[in-house]
Design an enzyme around this catalytic site. Structure first.
Site, PDB file in Angstrom:
ATOM      1  N   GLU A  89      -0.139 -18.142  -7.338  1.00 23.97           N
ATOM      2  CA  GLU A  89       0.718 -17.411  -8.274  1.00 23.97           C
ATOM      3  C   GLU A  89       2.203 -17.618  -7.975  1.00 23.97           C
ATOM      4  O   GLU A  89       3.045 -17.043  -8.640  1.00 23.97           O
ATOM      5  CB  GLU A  89       0.393 -15.910  -8.224  1.00 23.97           C
ATOM      6  CG  GLU A  89      -0.986 -15.586  -8.741  1.00 23.97           C
ATOM      7  CD  GLU A  89      -1.267 -14.090  -8.756  1.00 23.97           C
ATOM      8  OE1 GLU A  89      -0.410 -13.282  -8.331  1.00 23.97           O
ATOM      9  OE2 GLU A  89      -2.367 -13.719  -9.205  1.00 23.97           O
ATOM     10  N   TYR A  97       0.843  -1.183   0.000  1.00 24.96           N
ATOM     11  CA  TYR A  97       0.000   0.000   0.000  1.00 24.96           C
ATOM     12  C   TYR A  97       0.890   1.248   0.000  1.00 24.96           C
ATOM     13  O   TYR A  97       0.617   2.217  -0.691  1.00 24.96           O
ATOM     14  CB  TYR A  97      -0.893   0.029   1.245  1.00 24.96           C
ATOM     15  CG  TYR A  97      -1.819  -1.158   1.365  1.00 24.96           C
ATOM     16  CD1 TYR A  97      -3.012  -1.211   0.655  1.00 24.96           C
ATOM     17  CD2 TYR A  97      -1.510  -2.225   2.203  1.00 24.96           C
ATOM     18  CE1 TYR A  97      -3.874  -2.295   0.775  1.00 24.96           C
ATOM     19  CE2 TYR A  97      -2.359  -3.313   2.331  1.00 24.96           C
ATOM     20  CZ  TYR A  97      -3.535  -3.347   1.609  1.00 24.96           C
ATOM     21  OH  TYR A  97      -4.376  -4.416   1.726  1.00 24.96           O
ATOM     22  N   CYS A 118      -6.050  -7.033  -6.825  1.00 19.61           N
ATOM     23  CA  CYS A 118      -5.811  -6.322  -5.571  1.00 19.61           C
ATOM     24  C   CYS A 118      -5.199  -7.246  -4.519  1.00 19.61           C
ATOM     25  O   CYS A 118      -4.600  -6.769  -3.555  1.00 19.61           O
ATOM     26  CB  CYS A 118      -7.076  -5.664  -5.056  1.00 19.61           C
ATOM     27  SG  CYS A 118      -8.471  -6.762  -4.898  1.00 19.61           S
ATOM     28  N   HIS A 119      -5.291  -8.548  -4.704  1.00 19.41           N
ATOM     29  CA  HIS A 119      -4.683  -9.485  -3.753  1.00 19.41           C
ATOM     30  C   HIS A 119      -3.160  -9.404  -3.776  1.00 19.41           C
ATOM     31  O   HIS A 119      -2.505  -9.897  -2.869  1.00 19.41           O
ATOM     32  CB  HIS A 119      -5.151 -10.925  -4.024  1.00 19.41           C
ATOM     33  CG  HIS A 119      -4.798 -11.434  -5.386  1.00 19.41           C
ATOM     34  ND1 HIS A 119      -5.563 -11.161  -6.503  1.00 19.41           N
ATOM     35  CD2 HIS A 119      -3.757 -12.194  -5.823  1.00 19.41           C
ATOM     36  CE1 HIS A 119      -5.009 -11.739  -7.559  1.00 19.41           C
ATOM     37  NE2 HIS A 119      -3.903 -12.367  -7.180  1.00 19.41           N
ATOM     38  N   ASN A 166     -12.678  -2.306  -5.553  1.00 20.41           N
ATOM     39  CA  ASN A 166     -12.327  -2.883  -6.854  1.00 20.41           C
ATOM     40  C   ASN A 166     -13.397  -3.893  -7.288  1.00 20.41           C
ATOM     41  O   ASN A 166     -13.468  -4.998  -6.762  1.00 20.41           O
ATOM     42  CB  ASN A 166     -10.958  -3.566  -6.753  1.00 20.41           C
ATOM     43  CG  ASN A 166     -10.546  -4.280  -8.016  1.00 20.41           C
ATOM     44  OD1 ASN A 166     -11.208  -4.190  -9.039  1.00 20.41           O
ATOM     45  ND2 ASN A 166      -9.443  -5.005  -7.941  1.00 20.41           N
TER      46      ASN A 166
END
Length: 162
Positions: free
Chosen positions: A143, A78, A107-108, A99
């Site tokens: 990911e 952030y 956003c994760h 979002n």
């Protein structure tokens, strides 16, 4: 001196005049897209179009455009995003909370400065646990992001925003 003419400075004389270069307009395709939405992986182009077409605030669009720059398998914070935007981490978090394109607009991939997962879907966990944090952890691990036993993301946060 004629209109549209500029004086050309020389060592001998200031009387020589040269025409002003013609002003050229940027083509419409590059004029309308903010720079935050330009440098992104090819697989995010469709998401950028969704963001651009949305009727959300310009700030939210900038934040979501930055999200599209964070590579898969990496995270940012952030604080890094807010520093790039000249804003505050809380304002970035509020835009992420709103979002509507998650998880495709990722956003994760944004965590707290200390590497903790932070909030997700507008909710902060109690004692580091909760359904939304579990979901964020699952998305990140899917990911390839490494998370330690204390719930902190390992590695250096990504800061290559354009």
């Amino acid at each position: 001196m004629a209109v549209g003419m500029k004086r050309k400075r020389t060592d001998e004389s200031l009387d020589a005049a040269t025409p002003s270069p013609p002003k050229t307009a940027k083509p419409p395709s590059t004029r309308r897209i903010p720079k935050e939405l330009v440098s992104v992986p090819a697989d995010m182009e469709a998401q950028l179009q969704r963001i651009t077409a949305s009727k959300r605030t310009p700030f939210e669009k900038k934040v979501w455009g930055l999200l599209c720059q964070i590579p898969r398998g990496r995270v940012s914070t952030y604080g890094l995003m807010s520093a790039h935007l000249g804003s505050s981490p809380r304002a970035v978090g509020n835009a992420l909370r709103r979002n509507p394109f998650a998880p495709q607009v990722p956003c994760h991939r944004v965590v707290a400065t200390g590497g903790t997962l932070g909030g997700f879907k507008g909710k902060w966990p109690k004692d580091g646990e909760g359904i939304t944090i579990d979901e964020k952890r699952t998305l990140l691990r899917g990911e390839g992001v490494k998370i330690d036993e204390k719930g902190r993301v390992l590695g250096t946060p990504w800061a290559g925003f354009v």
